[in-house]
Design a protein around this motif. Structure first.
Motif, PDB file in Angstrom:
ATOM      1  N   LYS A 387       0.845  -1.204   0.000  1.00 54.28           N
ATOM      2  CA  LYS A 387       0.000   0.000   0.000  1.00 54.28           C
ATOM      3  C   LYS A 387       0.874   1.244   0.000  1.00 54.28           C
ATOM      4  O   LYS A 387       0.625   2.203  -0.726  1.00 54.28           O
ATOM      5  CB  LYS A 387      -0.904   0.006   1.238  1.00 54.28           C
ATOM      6  N   LEU A 388       1.920   1.223   0.843  1.00 56.44           N
ATOM      7  CA  LEU A 388       2.800   2.393   0.924  1.00 56.44           C
ATOM      8  C   LEU A 388       3.695   2.477  -0.307  1.00 56.44           C
ATOM      9  O   LEU A 388       3.876   3.543  -0.891  1.00 56.44           O
ATOM     10  CB  LEU A 388       3.646   2.310   2.195  1.00 56.44           C
ATOM     11  N   HIS A 389       4.210   1.327  -0.722  1.00 57.35           N
ATOM     12  CA  HIS A 389       5.105   1.287  -1.866  1.00 57.35           C
ATOM     13  C   HIS A 389       4.373   1.760  -3.128  1.00 57.35           C
ATOM     14  O   HIS A 389       4.937   2.469  -3.971  1.00 57.35           O
ATOM     15  CB  HIS A 389       5.631  -0.143  -2.032  1.00 57.35           C
ATOM     16  N   ALA A 390       3.083   1.380  -3.248  1.00 57.55           N
ATOM     17  CA  ALA A 390       2.312   1.733  -4.444  1.00 57.55           C
ATOM     18  C   ALA A 390       2.221   3.250  -4.606  1.00 57.55           C
ATOM     19  O   ALA A 390       2.216   3.762  -5.722  1.00 57.55           O
ATOM     20  CB  ALA A 390       0.914   1.128  -4.353  1.00 57.55           C
ATOM     21  N   LYS A 391       2.173   3.978  -3.505  1.00 61.30           N
ATOM     22  CA  LYS A 391       2.113   5.441  -3.593  1.00 61.30           C
ATOM     23  C   LYS A 391       3.393   5.982  -4.214  1.00 61.30           C
ATOM     24  O   LYS A 391       3.361   6.900  -5.024  1.00 61.30           O
ATOM     25  CB  LYS A 391       1.916   6.059  -2.209  1.00 61.30           C
ATOM     26  N   ASN A 392       4.545   5.396  -3.805  1.00 61.30           N
ATOM     27  CA  ASN A 392       5.823   5.832  -4.391  1.00 61.30           C
ATOM     28  C   ASN A 392       5.848   5.540  -5.876  1.00 61.30           C
ATOM     29  O   ASN A 392       6.278   6.358  -6.684  1.00 61.30           O
ATOM     30  CB  ASN A 392       7.012   5.085  -3.755  1.00 61.30           C
ATOM     31  N   VAL A 393       5.382   4.319  -6.221  1.00 64.63           N
ATOM     32  CA  VAL A 393       5.393   3.926  -7.633  1.00 64.63           C
ATOM     33  C   VAL A 393       4.511   4.883  -8.433  1.00 64.63           C
ATOM     34  O   VAL A 393       4.887   5.348  -9.519  1.00 64.63           O
ATOM     35  CB  VAL A 393       4.931   2.454  -7.787  1.00 64.63           C
ATOM     36  N   ALA A 394       3.337   5.215  -7.888  1.00 62.50           N
ATOM     37  CA  ALA A 394       2.415   6.114  -8.592  1.00 62.50           C
ATOM     38  C   ALA A 394       3.054   7.487  -8.785  1.00 62.50           C
ATOM     39  O   ALA A 394       3.020   8.055  -9.878  1.00 62.50           O
ATOM     40  CB  ALA A 394       1.114   6.235  -7.803  1.00 62.50           C
ATOM     41  N   ALA A 395       3.672   8.004  -7.713  1.00 62.80           N
ATOM     42  CA  ALA A 395       4.296   9.337  -7.809  1.00 62.80           C
ATOM     43  C   ALA A 395       5.448   9.317  -8.813  1.00 62.80           C
ATOM     44  O   ALA A 395       5.583  10.218  -9.641  1.00 62.80           O
ATOM     45  CB  ALA A 395       4.772   9.790  -6.440  1.00 62.80           C
ATOM     46  N   GLU A 396       6.273   8.251  -8.730  1.00 64.30           N
ATOM     47  CA  GLU A 396       7.416   8.161  -9.653  1.00 64.30           C
ATOM     48  C   GLU A 396       6.957   8.035 -11.103  1.00 64.30           C
ATOM     49  O   GLU A 396       7.653   8.464 -12.020  1.00 64.30           O
ATOM     50  CB  GLU A 396       8.302   6.963  -9.290  1.00 64.30           C
ATOM     51  N   ALA A 397       5.779   7.437 -11.300  1.00 61.57           N
ATOM     52  CA  ALA A 397       5.262   7.268 -12.667  1.00 61.57           C
ATOM     53  C   ALA A 397       4.626   8.567 -13.168  1.00 61.57           C
ATOM     54  O   ALA A 397       4.078   8.603 -14.261  1.00 61.57           O
ATOM     55  CB  ALA A 397       4.248   6.132 -12.696  1.00 61.57           C
ATOM     56  N   GLY A 398       4.652   9.611 -12.349  1.00 63.80           N
ATOM     57  CA  GLY A 398       4.169  10.917 -12.796  1.00 63.80           C
ATOM     58  C   GLY A 398       2.718  11.195 -12.445  1.00 63.80           C
ATOM     59  O   GLY A 398       2.120  12.123 -13.004  1.00 63.80           O
ATOM     60  N   ALA A 399       2.135  10.413 -11.533  1.00 62.93           N
ATOM     61  CA  ALA A 399       0.742  10.690 -11.153  1.00 62.93           C
ATOM     62  C   ALA A 399       0.670  12.054 -10.467  1.00 62.93           C
ATOM     63  O   ALA A 399       1.461  12.328  -9.565  1.00 62.93           O
ATOM     64  CB  ALA A 399       0.235   9.609 -10.202  1.00 62.93           C
TER      65      ALA A 399
END
Ligand code: MEV
Length: 431
Positions: A387-399
């Motif tokens: 859940k926490l990691h997914a936020k980083n992935v989303a932000a890094e992907a430009g969300a």
């Protein structure tokens, strides 16, 4: 444990803290902890290259870590907010969760064996090691006096208090190893005890007739052990969506601990979880986490490597949780006071003795481990992590900021946490 000082009264239970934005969280901490203007400023603007250059050598930059605050801690009857600096997601959340479970039954009670560090003096080529040992012990008063003549600690009420001598069998033959047992008061004490060891070395040579080589502290700080205890009601482990009862979770936690007792492969990971908390507080306050690591694992290995915590069911059916770990940290000296952010971290923590500080370390290590145990015996740690990691992935992907949570939640629900999927979802949701 009581420091005798009137402590700031504060409530560490901050509901929904994790949902607030950083500025709001900071405002909350500033207000609750009544932080000074200096500490508030340090937290708002945390990088300083000149300072970095003074702390280390060959500096070309600085690496920033998140400084977080773990909530919900009650330690020895007082609420505490615990600063933590760590790069791994879930560690701070786990600490706050562990503290929340313990909070319902009064939180953590702690005790510390005392602020004693040991300096070692290695004597080689001693003609009669066992007789030399006895001569050194006979000269205890002289060695203690010479150690205290080095001009450190005594003026603060501490100093060398005892001498221990061991004959150690090594691949290079027997060595006579003298230990100075030093009350370091509120310092971490490394410099003080090293100075003492160097100061008394000529006398050790004279008494043993050997040659002194190493004069250095031992990080196996078994005269400086912190303990914490808490009890958790099995009702804390109940989840509406879970198959296991609270009692079953409690019993599985005891089994998980037993696994670590029986298997060093598991014990290493168990203790890594404990040190997630201990190291993060050490880093936030610029204490030497390598010393803490060395001490904790060496202590865990005395008598065969095992877990630093233990779990059992008490006669009221509660999970009784304990930890015992060497904690070598100081509230005076060291790098803490050279750095405005670590000074601010100490202001948030609001402890005024090394013993009190050590008690919080022990409580934090136990809270961290308790939360890991609960997650591991139930849903596993990956779902929380993800859940926490997914936020980083989303932000890094430009969300964009307003889509980060939704993109992350969708990836977790789909069990597909990847940058590629995040980009697809950004396109889909942003359209
Ligand atoms: C991860 O950083 C820590 C854990 O592996 C600890 C443990 O297994 O007890 C979850």
């Amino acid at each position: 444990m009581s420091s005798g000082r009137e402590r700031r009264r504060m409530n560490s239970r901050i509901s929904g803290f994790y949902k607030q934005g950083v500025p709001d969280r900071l405002d909350e901490i500033v207000e609750r902890c009544d932080l000074s203007a200096e500490a508030t400023e340090a937290l708002r603007d945390s990088t300083d290259l000149d300072l970095a250059d003074r702390l280390s050598e060959n500096v070309v930059g600085s690496v920033t870590l998140p400084l977080s605050v773990a909530t919900n801690f009650t330690v020895d009857g007082e609420d505490v907010l615990v600063p933590m600096a760590v790069e791994e997601s879930s560690v701070v959340a786990a600490a706050s969760h562990g503290a929340r479970m313990a909070r319902e039954t009064g939180g953590f009670s702690t005790s510390v064996s005392g602020p004693y560090m040991v300096a070692q003096i290695q004597a080689l080529d001693v003609p009669d090691p066992r007789a030399a040992r006895v001569r050194l012990l006979d000269a205890r008063s002289r060695l203690v006096a010479e150690a205290n003549d080095q001009g450190v600690l005594v003026s603060h009420g501490g100093g060398c208090e005892d001498v221990e001598v061991r004959v150690v069998d090594t691949p290079e033959g027997e060595m006579v190893v003298t230990h100075l047992v030093v009350n370091v008061q509120d310092a971490m004490g490394a410099n003080a005890v090293n100075t003492m060891a160097e100061g008394v070395a000529p006398t050790v040579e004279e008494i043993t007739g050997g040659e002194v080589s190493l004069r250095i502290l031992s990080n196996l700080a078994d005269h400086r052990v912190a303990r914490a205890h808490c009890r958790v009601d099995p009702a804390e482990f109940e989840r509406e969506d879970a198959d296991l009862t609270g009692e079953a979770v409690r019993d599985r936690i005891v089994d998980a601990w037993a696994f670590a007792v029986g298997d060093p492969y598991r014990a290493a990971t168990h203790n890594k979880g404990v040190m997630n908390g201990v190291d993060a507080l050490a880093t936030a306050t610029l204490n030497d986490w390598r010393a803490l690591e060395a001490g904790a694992h060496a202590y865990a290995a005395l008598g065969g490597y095992g877990p630093l915590t233990s779990y059992e069911v008490d006669d009221e059916g509660m999970l009784s949780c304990s930890i015992e770990v060497p904690i070598q940290v100081g509230t005076v000296g060291g790098a803490t006071h050279a750095h405005p952010t670590s000074k601010a971290a100490m202001e948030i923590l609001d402890v005024d003795s090394a013993d009190e500080f050590a008690g919080v370390f022990a409580a934090l290590g136990l809270a961290e481990n308790l939360a890991s145990m609960r997650a591991l015996v139930t849903e596993g740690i990956q779902s929380g992590h993800m859940k926490l990691h997914a936020k980083n992935v989303a932000a890094e992907a430009g969300a964009p900021e307003d889509l980060v949570d939704e993109v992350a939640a969708r990836m977790v629900a789909e069990d597909d946490v990847r940058q590629g999927r995040a980009r697809e979802l950004v396109d889909e949701l942003g359209a």
